[in-house]
Motif scaffolding. Sequence first.
Motif, PDB file in Angstrom:
ATOM      1  N   ALA A  38       6.028   7.106   0.807  1.00 42.56           N
ATOM      2  CA  ALA A  38       5.226   7.620   2.116  1.00 42.56           C
ATOM      3  C   ALA A  38       4.298   8.619   1.599  1.00 42.56           C
ATOM      4  O   ALA A  38       3.536   9.186   2.460  1.00 42.56           O
ATOM      5  CB  ALA A  38       6.455   8.081   3.045  1.00 42.56           C
ATOM      6  N   SER A  39       4.419   9.207   0.400  1.00 44.53           N
ATOM      7  CA  SER A  39       3.616  10.179   0.198  1.00 44.53           C
ATOM      8  C   SER A  39       2.465  10.116  -1.008  1.00 44.53           C
ATOM      9  O   SER A  39       2.846   9.316  -1.909  1.00 44.53           O
ATOM     10  CB  SER A  39       4.335  11.549  -0.520  1.00 44.53           C
ATOM     11  N   PRO A  40       1.395  10.431  -0.622  1.00 45.66           N
ATOM     12  CA  PRO A  40       0.315  10.240  -1.625  1.00 45.66           C
ATOM     13  C   PRO A  40       0.636  10.827  -2.830  1.00 45.66           C
ATOM     14  O   PRO A  40       0.039  10.437  -3.858  1.00 45.66           O
ATOM     15  CB  PRO A  40      -1.013  10.847  -1.043  1.00 45.66           C
ATOM     16  N   GLY A  41       1.267  12.077  -3.089  1.00 45.65           N
ATOM     17  CA  GLY A  41       1.539  12.453  -4.206  1.00 45.65           C
ATOM     18  C   GLY A  41       3.104  12.750  -4.257  1.00 45.65           C
ATOM     19  O   GLY A  41       3.845  11.685  -3.768  1.00 45.65           O
ATOM     20  N   GLY A 239      -0.235  -3.055  -6.357  1.00 49.02           N
ATOM     21  CA  GLY A 239      -1.382  -3.671  -7.375  1.00 49.02           C
ATOM     22  C   GLY A 239      -0.439  -4.555  -8.357  1.00 49.02           C
ATOM     23  O   GLY A 239       0.516  -5.054  -8.040  1.00 49.02           O
ATOM     24  N   TYR A 240      -1.203  -4.894  -9.257  1.00 47.63           N
ATOM     25  CA  TYR A 240      -0.830  -6.156 -10.323  1.00 47.63           C
ATOM     26  C   TYR A 240       0.414  -5.665 -10.876  1.00 47.63           C
ATOM     27  O   TYR A 240       0.914  -6.775 -11.384  1.00 47.63           O
ATOM     28  CB  TYR A 240      -2.086  -6.312 -11.331  1.00 47.63           C
ATOM     29  N   MET A 241       0.557  -4.582 -11.248  1.00 49.31           N
ATOM     30  CA  MET A 241       1.793  -4.211 -12.098  1.00 49.31           C
ATOM     31  C   MET A 241       2.968  -4.462 -11.085  1.00 49.31           C
ATOM     32  O   MET A 241       4.019  -5.102 -11.650  1.00 49.31           O
ATOM     33  CB  MET A 241       1.669  -2.722 -12.378  1.00 49.31           C
ATOM     34  N   LEU A 288       7.588   2.060  -6.921  1.00 47.81           N
ATOM     35  CA  LEU A 288       7.165   3.375  -7.203  1.00 47.81           C
ATOM     36  C   LEU A 288       6.385   3.601  -8.355  1.00 47.81           C
ATOM     37  O   LEU A 288       5.115   4.355  -8.259  1.00 47.81           O
ATOM     38  CB  LEU A 288       8.643   4.097  -7.515  1.00 47.81           C
ATOM     39  N   ILE A 289       6.574   3.126  -9.382  1.00 51.05           N
ATOM     40  CA  ILE A 289       5.544   3.246 -10.617  1.00 51.05           C
ATOM     41  C   ILE A 289       4.091   2.754 -10.378  1.00 51.05           C
ATOM     42  O   ILE A 289       3.164   3.173 -10.565  1.00 51.05           O
ATOM     43  CB  ILE A 289       6.199   2.255 -12.070  1.00 51.05           C
ATOM     44  N   MET A 295      -2.384   5.659  -6.919  1.00 50.11           N
ATOM     45  CA  MET A 295      -2.575   7.004  -6.403  1.00 50.11           C
ATOM     46  C   MET A 295      -3.407   7.849  -7.669  1.00 50.11           C
ATOM     47  O   MET A 295      -4.423   8.615  -7.315  1.00 50.11           O
ATOM     48  CB  MET A 295      -1.358   8.121  -6.074  1.00 50.11           C
ATOM     49  N   SER A 296      -3.006   7.592  -8.743  1.00 52.75           N
ATOM     50  CA  SER A 296      -3.728   8.031  -9.953  1.00 52.75           C
ATOM     51  C   SER A 296      -5.006   7.744 -10.004  1.00 52.75           C
ATOM     52  O   SER A 296      -6.132   8.442 -10.344  1.00 52.75           O
ATOM     53  CB  SER A 296      -2.978   8.041 -11.451  1.00 52.75           C
TER      54      SER A 296
END
Length: 300
Positions: A38-41, A239-241, A288-289, A295-296
């Motif tokens: 829920a958090s961008p960081g 994403g793809y990961m 999560l990863i 985000m990175s």
Amino acid sequence: MTTAIHPDAGLLRQYLVLTKPRVTQLAVFCAVIGMFLASPGLPPVQILIAATIGIWLLAAAAFAINCLIEFEIDARMLRTARRPTAKGTITPLQVIILSGVVGGAGMLVLYHLVNPLTMWLTFATFIGYALIYTIILKPRTSQNIVIGGLSGAMPPALGWAAVANAVPAEAWLLVLIIFVWTPPHFWALALYREHDYRNAGLPMLPVTHGKDFTRLHILLYTFMLLVITVLPFVIRMSGYMYLSSALILGAIFIGYAYKLYKAYSDELARRTFRYSILYLSLLFMALLIDHWILMSGVAG
């Protein structure tokens, strides 16, 4: 699996057993993942700690009430016969006091240190599991774990609400994943514990419809689960990961379910059940990863 205790075990030890710590840990883990997603960081540390404690306490209170309501059923089942409520080494009043104190503390923590939305959603989850599922659904329908699975699927939404003070579509997608995961996870356990549930008089699917029917539905649900776990990638939540992780983990789950369907054994059912727990943990960790990777990339 219920931890074995002796009648002379300390009261605190008996209280701990009633809160089903292993099940609680998985629920809280999913809630924490919801907080991070829920958090961008990184989510605020105070919210992270307070929400984890509050959700943990209310989950523990719900499990204690579940043990109290089902003490007669638990006494007839090998898996649960050593619970203190089933053995009579702890009184109903003590369980009610435990649940009231622990659950009340959890509500106060969530209301004052997190937000009212999280408190009310967590309280609704408490009612859904401890009362609606335990009293109404479990003893009356073979679809108990399907319908009642919603309460067990709520932790990611609770965690998301704690950080965002809202429950958007992404949070409900996480709930949907656990909701669809729950039947094959639980039915694998019910297969090799079928005699337990039959002796207890509970209408679990292997008891009411037989093991062949249950094995087929486990297989069908694992295919459905694979499709649903792709949706976070489809809506660009991940994403793809994550996509590759979901496909690999899902294919392994389907493999277990297919083997179970083709050639049943209690040992294979146990392995399927154990893998289902590992599957959910790894799937949410991959979410999560992947979230951090995305985000990175945005930050870069």
